[in-house]
Scaffold this motif. Sequence first.
Motif, short mmCIF file in Angstrom:
data_model
loop_
_atom_site.label_atom_id
_atom_site.label_comp_id
_atom_site.label_asym_id
_atom_site.label_seq_id
_atom_site.Cartn_x
_atom_site.Cartn_y
_atom_site.Cartn_z
N CYS A 39 0.84 -1.21 0.00
CA CYS A 39 0.00 0.00 0.00
C CYS A 39 0.87 1.25 0.00
O CYS A 39 1.82 1.38 0.79
N SER A 40 0.49 2.21 -0.84
CA SER A 40 1.24 3.47 -0.95
C SER A 40 0.94 4.42 0.20
O SER A 40 1.64 5.42 0.37
N GLY A 41 -0.12 4.15 0.96
CA GLY A 41 -0.50 5.02 2.08
C GLY A 41 -1.79 5.76 1.88
O GLY A 41 -2.39 6.22 2.85
N ASN A 42 -2.26 5.89 0.65
CA ASN A 42 -3.55 6.54 0.37
C ASN A 42 -4.64 5.49 0.26
O ASN A 42 -4.43 4.42 -0.34
N THR A 43 -5.81 5.80 0.81
CA THR A 43 -6.94 4.86 0.74
C THR A 43 -8.21 5.56 0.27
O THR A 43 -8.37 6.78 0.42
N GLY A 44 -9.12 4.75 -0.27
CA GLY A 44 -10.47 5.18 -0.61
C GLY A 44 -11.45 4.13 -0.12
O GLY A 44 -11.06 3.02 0.23
N ILE A 45 -12.71 4.47 -0.10
CA ILE A 45 -13.78 3.54 0.27
C ILE A 45 -14.85 3.60 -0.81
O ILE A 45 -15.23 4.69 -1.26
N ILE A 46 -15.32 2.43 -1.23
CA ILE A 46 -16.45 2.35 -2.15
C ILE A 46 -17.50 1.45 -1.53
O ILE A 46 -17.18 0.51 -0.78
N GLY A 47 -18.77 1.74 -1.79
CA GLY A 47 -19.82 0.87 -1.28
C GLY A 47 -21.18 1.30 -1.77
O GLY A 47 -21.42 2.49 -2.03
N ILE A 48 -22.07 0.32 -1.87
CA ILE A 48 -23.46 0.56 -2.22
C ILE A 48 -24.33 0.15 -1.05
O ILE A 48 -24.05 -0.83 -0.36
N SER A 49 -25.39 0.92 -0.78
CA SER A 49 -26.33 0.62 0.29
C SER A 49 -25.59 0.65 1.62
O SER A 49 -25.04 1.69 1.99
N TRP A 50 -25.51 -0.47 2.35
CA TRP A 50 -24.81 -0.47 3.65
C TRP A 50 -23.39 0.07 3.47
O TRP A 50 -22.91 0.89 4.26
N GLY A 51 -22.69 -0.39 2.44
CA GLY A 51 -21.33 0.09 2.20
C GLY A 51 -21.27 1.54 1.81
O GLY A 51 -20.23 2.21 2.02
N GLY A 52 -22.35 2.08 1.23
CA GLY A 52 -22.42 3.51 0.96
C GLY A 52 -22.68 4.31 2.22
O GLY A 52 -22.11 5.40 2.41
N PHE A 53 -23.54 3.76 3.09
CA PHE A 53 -23.79 4.40 4.39
C PHE A 53 -22.49 4.52 5.17
O PHE A 53 -22.13 5.60 5.65
#
Length: 673
Positions: A115-129
Amino acid sequence: MKVIHEFPRSVQEIENTFIPLADGIQLAARIWMPEDALENPVPAILEFLPYRKRDGTSERDALTHPYYAGHGYACVRVDMRGSGESDGILEDEYLKIEQDNALEVLDWITTQPWCSGNTGIIGISWGGFNGLQIAARRPPSLKAIVTIASTDDRYSDDIHYMGGVMLDDNLSWGANMFAFNSQPPDPAIVGDRWQELWMARLKANDPWVLNWLEHQRRDTFWQHGSVCENYDDIECAVYAVGGWADGYSNAVPRLLANLKSPCKGLIGPWAHKYPHFAKPGPRIGFLQETLRWWDHWLKNESTGVMDEPQYRVWMQNSNDPLPYYKERPGRWVAEPSWPSPRIKDETWFLNPNSLSKKARRSESLLIQTPQNMGTRQGEWVLFGLDPDGPADQRQDDGASVVFDSEPLDKSLEILGAPKLRLRLSSDQPNAFIAARLNDVAPDGASTRVTFGVLNLTHRDSHENPEPLIPGKIYEVCLPLNDIAHSFQPGHRIRISLSNTLWPLLWPSPEPVTLSFESASSELTLPVRTDPSGDDELTPFAAPESAPPQSTTQIQPESFSRWVERDEANGTTRANLLIDTGLLRLDSHGWEHGSISRETCEITDKDPNSNKASIHWTMRFRRPEAGLDVRTETYSSLRSTPTEFLFTASLEAFEGEERVYFNEWKKSFPRDLN
């Protein structure tokens, strides 16, 4: 959808690894990354869910995460505490411990050599919440999220309550998770511990509806996890995505209007699915679009994604009213910012028997719709792959109080949330009103454009509702769901008012008659008058994905929705059957399937005859390990004028031997609902 087999970077998959938490719990994770990530570290994208990476989301995971990995990302799909092959117990939605665990997972990810140190989050419904909720905790590595089909307000705009009225989905979603929480882990991953883990889950599996019925107003229970409590908590970049066919689209314009962090919004015609494989179409190259987002925020590359209009939506055209669409006709339009100065309010008056831009004489009209009115409305959350949407509204319009415009002489485009200002009184202290905005074709076909509902005891506040004083006239504001729609020449605009909408909404405690002051009430439409720039929008790429997983359908799947009527006793029954069949995942041999049976029944003139019952069967097999597991869960809700009455039971079987049983029965005072 085009399947891509070769990517810029070769992909390796770690089928399962365990992420240790500070309290000793281990969370199961599936990871895709470039093969050379150890030599050339990459940003990471987290998807954090309770829906089981082994089977529940494996189909969509296979389409999505290897694609991102092939373009230079590590994708980490983690089963939350108490789900899938993870340790622990899952006790409810969106608890603080869920966010705490996610923060630990992000910390673990950033310490990995790939991992380079930068992160993101993706999600739909529960994962979007939880993407929004985790962002509000401001983890230092989190630079951007993509939140799909989510909400910023867990009470006012979620599957439990709408406008302060309890949705039938409050029970059906609870029954869904009651069944999901009875599922066993796969012994191919957890080994001989599978029975111990499974039995611990069964013993802790109290129906979550027991919590939700304790909180019928917008109290601290719902405020927790509602990022609208303080939008400023979110500092990372947010791409908010939704679909007009889904129950979750209103949060997109609200987030654009309230976030101070960089944000974009996208709403297509889609139901509750990722936009590269959702219906209704058109589908888009959502993975390519979000790669532009990730490359900008996680790799600091110039992609132009932030140089485009902030808000892009599918402007739907008038169309035949159908519960299922392969595609919705329309076109992509965009607004440079939201709220947009190009949206102009246009007022229409609810005159007796008409909808007009001029107010005429006012009349007092009675609204007293039948208890079984609403069977043409479809589901609150549409998945779009089966006919689960609103059908022709003529039948429900015939049982409502309607106001029609004259045929339009030119098209009329709206974008935003229509609003109704209504003057009315009630003969009961507890009542609600529902409004549908429909598009009526020259042949009379009536298509639901959008709708809204208001518990009239919540007219001033969802936090502090107050009973109505029978006979007193109130002026209330009723917002409808956001929408983009183009009414065509020759079509009529219709407002349909009712005080029932069954089985979508739980009925009022007593039969209600509303007295409505017609011309003193009005509809405000958000009219889009300036289409400049629409023709210059860069088209979305065609949808692409990684190769799908290989499966074998052992037993066939089926879907049915039907309504029965017994005229002899005045009873109406609405039924829903969803059978996934039995599916084998060929890469590792795990077999799984489920059957959901939902029935709602009501008798004429008696709101407290309403009864909703849901029965789930879950089945799992791993023949080589001797595992053959089945669970049966039953959930039921009835009401009296003063109480909700909930019952549930859970049975678990290994082969034909019942190894666990529990049951629940509890009543709850009705709290102005």
